[in-house]
Design a protein around this motif. Structure first.
Motif, PDB file in Angstrom:
ATOM      1  N   SER A  85       0.799  -1.221   0.000  1.00 57.27           N
ATOM      2  CA  SER A  85       0.000   0.000   0.000  1.00 57.27           C
ATOM      3  C   SER A  85       0.833   1.273   0.000  1.00 57.27           C
ATOM      4  N   VAL A  86       2.134   1.172   0.269  1.00 57.80           N
ATOM      5  CA  VAL A  86       3.008   2.340   0.153  1.00 57.80           C
ATOM      6  C   VAL A  86       3.379   2.543  -1.317  1.00 57.80           C
ATOM      7  N   GLU A  87       3.739   1.459  -1.979  1.00 57.47           N
ATOM      8  CA  GLU A  87       4.152   1.558  -3.387  1.00 57.47           C
ATOM      9  C   GLU A  87       2.977   1.828  -4.324  1.00 57.47           C
ATOM     10  N   THR A  88       1.826   1.237  -4.041  1.00 57.82           N
ATOM     11  CA  THR A  88       0.727   1.297  -5.013  1.00 57.82           C
ATOM     12  C   THR A  88      -0.581   1.824  -4.449  1.00 57.82           C
ATOM     13  N   GLY A  89      -0.555   2.307  -3.218  1.00 58.26           N
ATOM     14  CA  GLY A  89      -1.805   2.737  -2.592  1.00 58.26           C
ATOM     15  C   GLY A  89      -1.741   4.130  -2.017  1.00 58.26           C
ATOM     16  N   TYR A  90      -2.505   4.338  -0.956  1.00 60.94           N
ATOM     17  CA  TYR A  90      -2.624   5.652  -0.328  1.00 60.94           C
ATOM     18  C   TYR A  90      -1.781   5.813   0.923  1.00 60.94           C
ATOM     19  N   ASN A  91      -0.897   4.873   1.208  1.00 55.27           N
ATOM     20  CA  ASN A  91       0.020   5.045   2.323  1.00 55.27           C
ATOM     21  C   ASN A  91       1.315   5.655   1.802  1.00 55.27           C
ATOM     22  N   SER A  92       1.698   6.774   2.374  1.00 53.65           N
ATOM     23  CA  SER A  92       2.963   7.386   1.967  1.00 53.65           C
ATOM     24  C   SER A  92       3.984   7.311   3.077  1.00 53.65           C
ATOM     25  N   ASN A  93       3.603   6.724   4.201  1.00 51.76           N
ATOM     26  CA  ASN A  93       4.515   6.657   5.345  1.00 51.76           C
ATOM     27  C   ASN A  93       4.860   5.219   5.683  1.00 51.76           C
ATOM     28  N   ALA A  94       6.104   4.892   5.503  1.00 48.97           N
ATOM     29  CA  ALA A  94       6.584   3.583   5.913  1.00 48.97           C
ATOM     30  C   ALA A  94       7.714   3.829   6.888  1.00 48.97           C
ATOM     31  N   THR A  95       7.717   3.139   8.000  1.00 52.30           N
ATOM     32  CA  THR A  95       8.745   3.364   9.005  1.00 52.30           C
ATOM     33  C   THR A  95       9.962   2.490   8.785  1.00 52.30           C
ATOM     34  N   ARG A  96       9.904   1.584   7.844  1.00 57.92           N
ATOM     35  CA  ARG A  96      11.065   0.735   7.566  1.00 57.92           C
ATOM     36  C   ARG A  96      11.591   1.017   6.194  1.00 57.92           C
TER      37      ARG A  96
END
Length: 96
Positions: A85-96
């Protein structure tokens, strides 16, 4: 307008009153559509409420009400990774 993009979020108890709980979190989305999410704010700015007519909400994992924020957000990150969901969705925040 269906985008087929995913968004993974989490909710956890912030205090003894239950602030931050799932119900509190969902009420925020119901009131403003984006829940404070950066990419969904952009969607709202571009399309307004119509941009959210095809959204489907699902609970993909549950926790004990007293689970720690760390435990919940750790699992949230795992779901973001699994669902991309970070690469292809609406999440722009990944902690790793």
């Amino acid at each position: 307008m269906a985008t087929n993009k995913l968004y993974v979020g989490s909710a956890y108890k912030l205090n003894q009153h239950g602030d931050g709980s799932l119900w509190t979190r969902w009420k925020t989305y119901a009131n403003n559509y984006h829940g404070g999410n950066k990419l969904m704010k952009e969607l709202y700015k571009q399309y307004g409420a119509v941009g959210f007519t095809h959204f489907h909400y699902s609970i993909i994992e549950t926790f004990d009400v007293n689970s720690s924020q760390k435990d919940v957000t750790s699992r949230e990150e795992e779901w973001k990774k699994r669902l991309r969901s970070v690469e292809t969705g609406y999440n722009s925040n990944a902690t790793r």
